[in-house]
Design an enzyme around this catalytic site. Structure first.
Site, short mmCIF file in Angstrom:
data_model
loop_
_atom_site.label_atom_id
_atom_site.label_comp_id
_atom_site.label_asym_id
_atom_site.label_seq_id
_atom_site.Cartn_x
_atom_site.Cartn_y
_atom_site.Cartn_z
N HIS A 123 0.81 -1.21 0.00
CA HIS A 123 0.00 0.00 0.00
C HIS A 123 0.85 1.27 0.00
O HIS A 123 1.96 1.31 0.52
CB HIS A 123 -0.94 0.01 1.21
CG HIS A 123 -0.22 -0.09 2.52
ND1 HIS A 123 0.28 1.00 3.18
CD2 HIS A 123 0.09 -1.16 3.28
CE1 HIS A 123 0.86 0.63 4.30
NE2 HIS A 123 0.77 -0.70 4.39
N ASP A 124 0.30 2.29 -0.67
CA ASP A 124 0.88 3.64 -0.66
C ASP A 124 2.26 3.71 -1.31
O ASP A 124 3.03 4.62 -1.02
CB ASP A 124 0.93 4.21 0.77
CG ASP A 124 -0.44 4.23 1.42
OD1 ASP A 124 -1.32 4.92 0.89
OD2 ASP A 124 -0.62 3.54 2.43
N GLY A 141 5.02 -1.38 2.26
CA GLY A 141 4.22 -0.17 2.14
C GLY A 141 5.03 1.11 2.21
O GLY A 141 6.10 1.16 2.79
#
Length: 173
Positions: A123-124, A141
């Site tokens: 994520h991100d 992440g």
């Protein structure tokens, strides 16, 4: 909706946007907020969910999961995104998570990426153009991966790490 070929076992939500010349193979699932660009191919057993956009001419291999909820204890179910660029080659078993609310809300993968079997983008993350992730490479992440970077097989990039342009991370690192 444009002209496309959808296998009879595929499930595509009526809210999904499917471009011209798209092929969706057996047992694929495409969610409501997904947008698939022109001339893409989802081979088989591909699961695309969340607010995920896949750029034109990208090929996605079997048993791949794109846009799933992020693997983060801090994720609160927010409306976050995943954007994948054009001309990508995403092989079997790849996972790419969408963003988290506290991490900017989006995961971005650039153009012409080559993600080999079972690689992962957390994520991100922001993954540049012309990046190669070899088999089982894993990006934690909140990472930034520069253009023309190669991450070797069975290598991990720790969360919150930056990898500069043209870097090469050797296998099993």
């Amino acid at each position: 909706l444009g002209q496309f070929v959808i296998h009879s076992t595929a499930i595509i939500d009526s809210g999904a946007q499917i471009g011209q010349g798209v092929t969706v193979g057996p047992y694929c699932i495409v969610g409501k907020h997904v947008s698939i660009g022109d001339d893409c191919t989802l081979r088989s057993h591909v699961h695309v969910e969340g607010r995920t956009t896949i750029g034109a001419r990208t090929v996605v291999g079997p048993f791949t999961c794109l846009g799933a909820a992020p693997q983060s204890k801090l994720y609160g179910g927010g409306d976050t995104t995943l954007s994948i660029g054009e001309d990508g080659d995403i092989r079997s078993g790849v996972t790419i998570d969408r963003g988290t609310e506290n991490g900017g809300g989006r995961t971005i993968v650039g153009d012409r990426v080559f993600m080999m079997a079972n690689s992962h983008v957390g994520h991100d993350c922001s993954v540049g153009d012309d990046v190669v992730l070899a088999n089982c490479a894993s990006i934690g992440g909140h990472c930034l991966i520069g253009d023309h970077t190669f991450v070797g097989a069975l290598s991990g990039v720790h969360q919150f790490t930056r990898v500069g342009r043209h870097a090469m991370i050797g296998g099993v690192s």
